[in-house]
Design an enzyme around this catalytic site. Structure first.
Site, PDB file in Angstrom:
ATOM      1  N   ASP A 222       2.811   7.355   1.822  1.00 59.15           N
ATOM      2  CA  ASP A 222       2.865   5.969   1.363  1.00 59.15           C
ATOM      3  C   ASP A 222       4.035   5.753   0.404  1.00 59.15           C
ATOM      4  OD1 ASP A 222      -0.205   4.761   2.094  1.00 59.15           O
ATOM      5  OD2 ASP A 222       0.010   6.924   1.992  1.00 59.15           O
ATOM      6  N   TYR A 252       7.356   0.259   4.547  1.00 55.90           N
ATOM      7  CA  TYR A 252       6.789  -1.012   4.108  1.00 55.90           C
ATOM      8  C   TYR A 252       7.721  -2.182   4.403  1.00 55.90           C
ATOM      9  CZ  TYR A 252       3.079   1.631   1.862  1.00 55.90           C
ATOM     10  OH  TYR A 252       2.003   2.444   1.629  1.00 55.90           O
ATOM     11  N   HIS A 388      -3.017   9.771   8.642  1.00 54.63           N
ATOM     12  CA  HIS A 388      -2.728   8.792   7.587  1.00 54.63           C
ATOM     13  C   HIS A 388      -3.957   8.443   6.754  1.00 54.63           C
ATOM     14  CE1 HIS A 388      -0.852   5.732   5.283  1.00 54.63           C
ATOM     15  NE2 HIS A 388      -1.630   4.783   5.780  1.00 54.63           N
ATOM     16  N   HIS A 398     -10.027   1.289   0.937  1.00 50.97           N
ATOM     17  CA  HIS A 398     -10.176   1.982   2.225  1.00 50.97           C
ATOM     18  C   HIS A 398     -11.426   2.868   2.291  1.00 50.97           C
ATOM     19  CE1 HIS A 398      -6.246   0.430   3.097  1.00 50.97           C
ATOM     20  NE2 HIS A 398      -5.688   1.109   2.119  1.00 50.97           N
ATOM     21  N   HIS A 425      -2.778   6.793   2.707  1.00 53.14           N
ATOM     22  CA  HIS A 425      -3.443   5.501   2.830  1.00 53.14           C
ATOM     23  C   HIS A 425      -3.981   4.985   1.498  1.00 53.14           C
ATOM     24  CE1 HIS A 425      -4.670   2.303   5.395  1.00 53.14           C
ATOM     25  NE2 HIS A 425      -5.961   2.590   5.465  1.00 53.14           N
ATOM     26  N   VAL A 426      -4.760   5.784   0.805  1.00 57.13           N
ATOM     27  CA  VAL A 426      -5.210   5.444  -0.546  1.00 57.13           C
ATOM     28  C   VAL A 426      -4.096   5.816  -1.507  1.00 57.13           C
ATOM     29  CG1 VAL A 426      -6.916   5.897  -2.346  1.00 57.13           C
ATOM     30  CG2 VAL A 426      -7.615   5.813   0.062  1.00 57.13           C
ATOM     31  N   HIS A 427      -3.693   4.872  -2.357  1.00 57.84           N
ATOM     32  CA  HIS A 427      -2.526   5.072  -3.212  1.00 57.84           C
ATOM     33  C   HIS A 427      -2.926   5.742  -4.520  1.00 57.84           C
ATOM     34  CE1 HIS A 427      -0.876   1.394  -0.843  1.00 57.84           C
ATOM     35  NE2 HIS A 427      -0.843   2.510  -0.134  1.00 57.84           N
TER      36      HIS A 427
END
EC number: 3.1.3.2
Length: 583
Positions: A222, A252, A388, A398, A425-427
């Site tokens: 990410d 992005y 991901h 998520h 996926h999770v930041h």
């Protein structure tokens, strides 16, 4: 079967000291490993302990977001020195990148020509310029030359006010006949123009063997192109990896209108009347330039994330991702960029696609089953999976989003004794205790979420077990694929969708940007270190670190159970969650 959960130690570590000769009071890691390959904590040269997974399962630990830090930063502008195009001929190669093919071959990719943004765009002719790589083992002496293929793609939006895009010419050349653990020098481009790149170099990885491993493997996810991304990549490069794995969400570009301008952290919030999820494709070109100092020297492997979907009105998706990256798809038998596998010394990697069919009746599952069945653990003892989205995640963001995928594929990974599963996926960062089907299991994989690369959407700080932060089952629906939310059937969270405290399977979590480094020591021990961006100038500290220990004599492959399961009617975990072992 499980011992009482023990407290966890996140001790400090001098990263550079691990490869230095021992002093009078220190020991090298290889010698220490020979002496202490037990469940006891291992020691650094400094004498401080690093725990192993055999010391677990660990008592859940949370390090909250540091309020003195910013949760995120804006994207770098297109005229930033690291993003803008160099003032050279359009035939000159840029965005140069390496990717592994086989243990004796490497993909070299680059872009020439000028991309075009406008209402009416005409694609460039990919046959107008050659795709060549010259390479050899001595500086300035290129005894080997290979030619490859070139392509272009377009991103089209037939709506009033929206602009279209057509790419520069994207080149992919496969160079082979490489010797293991060897430094090569190379140039790429078109020698007839002439427009060849400057001389670059890379070092090949060792051949598959239980006694040979990459020096360091970097993991990040990410990323995007923010100021935080810059810190992440600079920090990662300082750690001198021999290979990089990016677990999706690369650029992005879909946080922009087609006209460019300023990126936003939430597209639908900022542009609720947009006729489609737009993208500004020049951000992909900016990413290629930004990453080139790393990717032109270190093989970098990628897997798609949701921000690579980039839907066009014709229904085409993932066009940028599919055309820009060369991966060992045909080499691994998948014949698709969405999932594939490769070897890196004594490690076999499977890169899984969460945004294509993952059902056990589909092509990806059949490919994965065959791929895993071919793995010889006497040659590649370590088995690592990446994807991901995480299957295990205690953040609100998520939460349980890809429960369907877990129910379909987790058993296959468990049967084949996958050692580690990396996701993004999770930041934020999170490391799990060994787990299978929400049950603490000493033979389950270690799941690690590393989606904290620094993107424009900011770091995630809310946990699903925080008061008022448990999402509803309808909150986290995948862009592609189904939703299978489940309530827990036993233990502390029985009857609930969320825990009311940090789950027992979550060993450590922290909301910070960073990256991770995996150093495989031998066939049973690997050191994992998560390094936070705020520690970029601190050599003596790691945000999280642990020795991941394999137990091949205890955790014997159960791959034949999968055949029995399929004969008995498929995956029953879709309908019921097994009992959770709680303490």
């Amino acid at each position: 079967m499980l011992e009482a959960i023990k407290s966890q130690n996140t001790s400090r570590v001098n990263v550079r000291s691990m490869n230095q000769p021992p002093g009078p009071m220190t020991m090298t890691m290889p010698l220490l490993m020979m002496i202490a390959l037990t469940s006891l904590s291992l020691l650094l040269a400094s004498g401080e302990p690093i725990l192993t997974t055999l010391d677990g399962p660990f008592k859940p630990l949370t390090r909250r977001f540091d309020p003195s830090l910013r949760r995120g930063s804006d994207d770098l502008p297109m005229d930033h020195p690291r993003l803008r195009k160099r003032n050279v001929s359009s035939d000159f190669p840029e965005q140069i990148a390496l990717a592994l093919s086989t243990p004796t071959s490497m993909w070299v990719s680059w872009v020439t020509g000028d991309a075009v943004v406008g209402k009416d765009v005409k694609p460039l002719d990919p046959s107008s310029v050659a795709s060549e790589v010259w390479y050899g083992k001595e500086k300035g002496k290129y005894l080997l030359k290979m030619k490859g293929n070139a392509t272009v793609y377009s991103q089209l939006y037939p709506f009033d006010g929206l602009l279209n895009y057509t790419s520069g010419i994207i080149h992919h050349v496969l160079i082979d006949g490489l010797e293991p653990d060897t430094k090569y020098y190379y140039k790429c481009g078109d020698s007839s123009v002439p427009a060849m790149s400057e001389e670059l170099s890379f070092k090949t990885l060792p051949l598959p063997s239980k006694d040979a491993y990459p020096h360091r493997i970097a993991f990040v996810g990410d990323l995007g192109l923010t100021s935080n991304t810059t810190t992440t990549i600079d920090h990662l490069m300082e750690n001198d990896p021999s290979m990089v794995i990016i677990v999706g969400d690369l650029t992005y570009a879909d946080q922009y209108r087609t006209i460019g301008g300023k990126g936003v952290s939430c597209f639908s919030c900022s542009f609720p009347d947009a006729p489609i999820r737009e993208t500004y494709q020049p951000r992909w070109d900016a990413r290629g330039r930004f990453m080139e100092p790393l990717t032109s020297k270190v093989p970098t492997m990628v897997i798609e994330g949701n921000h690579e979907i980039e839907l066009q009105t014709s229904g085409i998706t993932f066009k940028s991702y599919s055309e820009r990256f060369a991966v060992p798809s045909s080499e691994s038998g998948s014949n698709t960029n969405f999932y594939y596998s490769f070897d890196a010394g004594g490690v076999h990697f499977v890169m899984l696609g969460a945004y294509v069919d993952y059902n056990h009746t589909g092509a990806q599952y059949a490919w994965l089953k065959e791929d895993l069945s071919k793995v010889d653990r006497a040659v590649t003892p370590w088995l690592v999976a990446t994807m991901h989205p995480p299957w295990y995640n205690s953040y609100s963001s998520h939460y349980q989003e890809f429960e369907c995928m877990r129910q379909e594929m987790e058993e296959l990974l468990y049967q084949h004794r996958v050692d580690i599963v990396f996701a993004g996926h999770v930041h934020a960062y999170e490391r799990m205790n060994r787990i299978y089907n929400y049950t603490l299991d000493p033979c389950g994989p270690v799941y690690i979420t590393i989606g904290d690369g620094g993107n424009i959407e900011k770091v995630d700080v809310d946990f699903a077990d925080d008061p008022g932060k448990c999402p509803s089952p309808e909150d986290n629906i995948p862009e592609i694929g189904g939703s299978c939310p489940l309530n827990f059937t036993s233990g502390s969270a029985k009857g609930k969708f969320c825990w009311d405290r940090q789950p027992d399977w979550s060993a450590f979590r922290e909301s910070s940007f960073g990256h991770g480094i995996l150093e495989v020591m031998n066939s049973t021990h690997a050191l994992w270190r998560w390094q936070r961006n705020q520690d970029v100038y601190r050599d003596d500290i790691a945000g999280d670190q642990i020795y991941i220990v394999r137990q091949p004599n205890v955790c014997i492959s159960l791959k034949f159970r999968g055949e029995e399961r399929e004969k008995s009617g498929g995956n029953k975990s879709r309908f019921a969650l097994s009992t959770y072992v709680s303490t």
